[in-house]
Enzyme design. Structure first.
Site, short mmCIF file in Angstrom:
data_model
loop_
_atom_site.label_atom_id
_atom_site.label_comp_id
_atom_site.label_asym_id
_atom_site.label_seq_id
_atom_site.Cartn_x
_atom_site.Cartn_y
_atom_site.Cartn_z
N ARG A 152 0.82 -1.21 0.00
CA ARG A 152 0.00 0.00 0.00
C ARG A 152 0.85 1.27 0.00
O ARG A 152 0.57 2.21 -0.73
CB ARG A 152 -0.92 0.00 1.22
CG ARG A 152 -1.96 -1.12 1.20
CD ARG A 152 -2.77 -1.17 2.48
NE ARG A 152 -3.61 0.01 2.63
CZ ARG A 152 -3.35 1.03 3.43
NH1 ARG A 152 -2.26 1.01 4.17
NH2 ARG A 152 -4.16 2.06 3.52
N ILE A 153 1.90 1.29 0.82
CA ILE A 153 2.74 2.49 0.90
C ILE A 153 3.73 2.56 -0.24
O ILE A 153 3.88 3.58 -0.91
CB ILE A 153 3.45 2.55 2.26
CG1 ILE A 153 2.42 2.68 3.39
CG2 ILE A 153 4.44 3.71 2.30
CD1 ILE A 153 3.01 2.58 4.79
N PRO A 203 7.95 -4.74 6.03
CA PRO A 203 7.86 -4.85 7.50
C PRO A 203 9.13 -5.45 8.09
O PRO A 203 9.92 -6.10 7.37
CB PRO A 203 6.67 -5.80 7.69
CG PRO A 203 6.64 -6.63 6.45
CD PRO A 203 7.10 -5.73 5.33
N ALA A 230 10.43 2.84 7.15
CA ALA A 230 9.81 1.59 7.59
C ALA A 230 10.18 1.29 9.04
O ALA A 230 9.60 1.86 9.96
CB ALA A 230 10.24 0.45 6.66
N ARG A 231 11.14 0.42 9.26
CA ARG A 231 11.60 0.05 10.60
C ARG A 231 13.12 0.16 10.68
O ARG A 231 13.83 -0.23 9.75
CB ARG A 231 11.16 -1.37 10.97
CG ARG A 231 9.69 -1.49 11.36
CD ARG A 231 9.43 -0.82 12.69
NE ARG A 231 8.09 -1.07 13.21
CZ ARG A 231 7.04 -0.30 13.01
NH1 ARG A 231 7.18 0.79 12.25
NH2 ARG A 231 5.87 -0.57 13.55
N ASP A 255 13.59 8.03 8.84
CA ASP A 255 12.50 8.34 9.76
C ASP A 255 12.36 7.23 10.79
O ASP A 255 11.57 7.34 11.72
CB ASP A 255 11.19 8.52 9.00
CG ASP A 255 10.06 8.99 9.91
OD1 ASP A 255 10.23 10.06 10.53
OD2 ASP A 255 9.04 8.29 10.02
N GLU A 260 15.21 2.78 18.35
CA GLU A 260 14.49 4.02 18.67
C GLU A 260 13.46 3.84 19.78
O GLU A 260 13.23 4.76 20.57
CB GLU A 260 13.81 4.57 17.41
CG GLU A 260 12.75 3.67 16.82
CD GLU A 260 12.17 4.21 15.53
OE1 GLU A 260 12.62 5.26 15.06
OE2 GLU A 260 11.25 3.56 14.98
N HIS A 288 10.42 9.27 13.57
CA HIS A 288 9.31 8.37 13.26
C HIS A 288 7.99 9.14 13.16
O HIS A 288 6.99 8.83 13.82
CB HIS A 288 9.19 7.28 14.34
CG HIS A 288 8.61 6.00 13.80
ND1 HIS A 288 9.28 4.80 13.82
CD2 HIS A 288 7.43 5.74 13.21
CE1 HIS A 288 8.53 3.85 13.28
NE2 HIS A 288 7.41 4.40 12.89
#
Length: 323
Positions: A152-153, A203, A230-231, A255, A260, A288
């Site tokens: 989706r992103i 993910p 993302a992560r 980001d 974090e 983030h």
């Protein structure tokens, strides 16, 4: 029915109160993340919404205490559920739900902005306060943008870059039919080799942890840039710092930062990786916030509350995570 919502920010409160009024379900708001000190507040409630706190990643006690208080579900207010220990959740019979979809343009447009900023050397200009013409940029139509993950992103990013005149290549677990004619799918090795800017949209999993390793950074195109919305743990930060310091990479916009989650409650800039990365002149770091728009926050709040309600009433939910 009564619900409790842990870790509530000021931006979320109005949407929680609106949902509570519309659904005629009381919701207790706790501003702090769930911990051994406040887990007892869950006692008088039927369901829990939360973002996994650092303690939740480490302490089985929280899961046991929730079950002892009659809680049978955990509604996670994010797409990623890597902060939940599923072994403990299963042990104590806690059904886990997440928010698999919310405004994809929130993160997607932020990623496009980041891609354009690293191409124009904006991080270096802002950090070094150098001459306004010290760092010449590149235009989108002259580069290849790589997208890792076209869900989706990632598809929002791919379509946006294509519309702006950039060449887009992608690697994904499956091809997205809506991107036909806009994106060329390639193997991961080719994505690394050919991308002038590579944007991550997958993910975090056991397989993707430190996917961007020292070995894979050596395969990337010299002078390329990395964008990660993302992560943080998808990137081996030590390897990234080396690639940036040696000039292998020309820049990075991050980001999401490794570790974090340990620092959000005490100050995200206290993360040692933050100070080491910002010491480099070609890095932009944001805390983030790519998802953080009015629409996205509203959809996250409403979905997480609805997930909790549905599990309590029906015992099932379309957003249940399989253990």
């Amino acid at each position: 029915m009564r619900l409790i919502y842990y870790g509530v920010s000021a931006d979320e409160e109005k949407f929680i109160k609106r949902w509570s009024f519309s659904n005629k379900i009381p919701v207790t708001i706790i501003n702090e993340g769930i911990s051994s000190e406040n887990v007892h507040f869950a006692g008088p409630h039927d369901g829990v919404c939360l973002y996994p706190s650092p303690e939740m990643r480490q302490s089985e006690l929280l899961y046991r205490k929730l079950r002892e208080q009659g809680i049978h579900q955990l509604s996670v207010k994010s797409t990623g559920v890597d902060g939940i220990n599923f072994e403990w959740a299963q042990k104590y019979g806690l059904t886990v739900t997440n928010v698999p979809s919310y405004s994809p343009t929130s993160v997607g447009h932020f990623a496009i902005m980041s891609i354009l900023m690293v191409l124009r050397n904006v991080p270096a200009v802002l950090q070094t306060k150098s001459s306004r013409k010290a760092a010449i940029g590149r235009e989108l139509q002259d580069v290849t943008v790589g997208i890792l993950g076209t869900g989706r992103i990632g598809s929002v990013v791919a379509e946006g870059i294509h519309a702006l005149g950039g060449r887009v290549i992608a690697t994904s677990s499956k091809e997205n039919p809506r991107l036909k004619g806009k994106v060329s799918y390639v193997p991961f090795e080719e994505l690394l080799k050919e991308s002038d800017v590579l944007s991550i949209h997958i993910p975090l999993s056991e397989k993707s942890t430190h996917l961007f390793s020292k070995e894979n950074f050596t395969k990337m195109k010299p002078g390329s840039c990395l964008v990660n919305t993302a992560r943080g743990k998808i990137v081996d930060t030590e390897a990234l710092i080396e690639a940036l310091a040696t000039g292998k990479l020309a820049g990075a916009a991050l980001d999401a930062l490794e570790d974090e989650e340990k620092y959000f409650s005490v100050g995200w800039e206290k993360n040692p990786y933050y100070s080491r990365l910002t010491a480099l002149p070609n890095v932009m770091i944001t805390p983030h916030i790519a998802y953080h728009t009015e629409l996205a926050v509203q959809e996250i709040v409403e979905t997480s509350l609805t997930n909790a309600r549905d599990i309590i009433i029906a015992g099932s939910c379309r957003n249940t995570i399989s253990l």
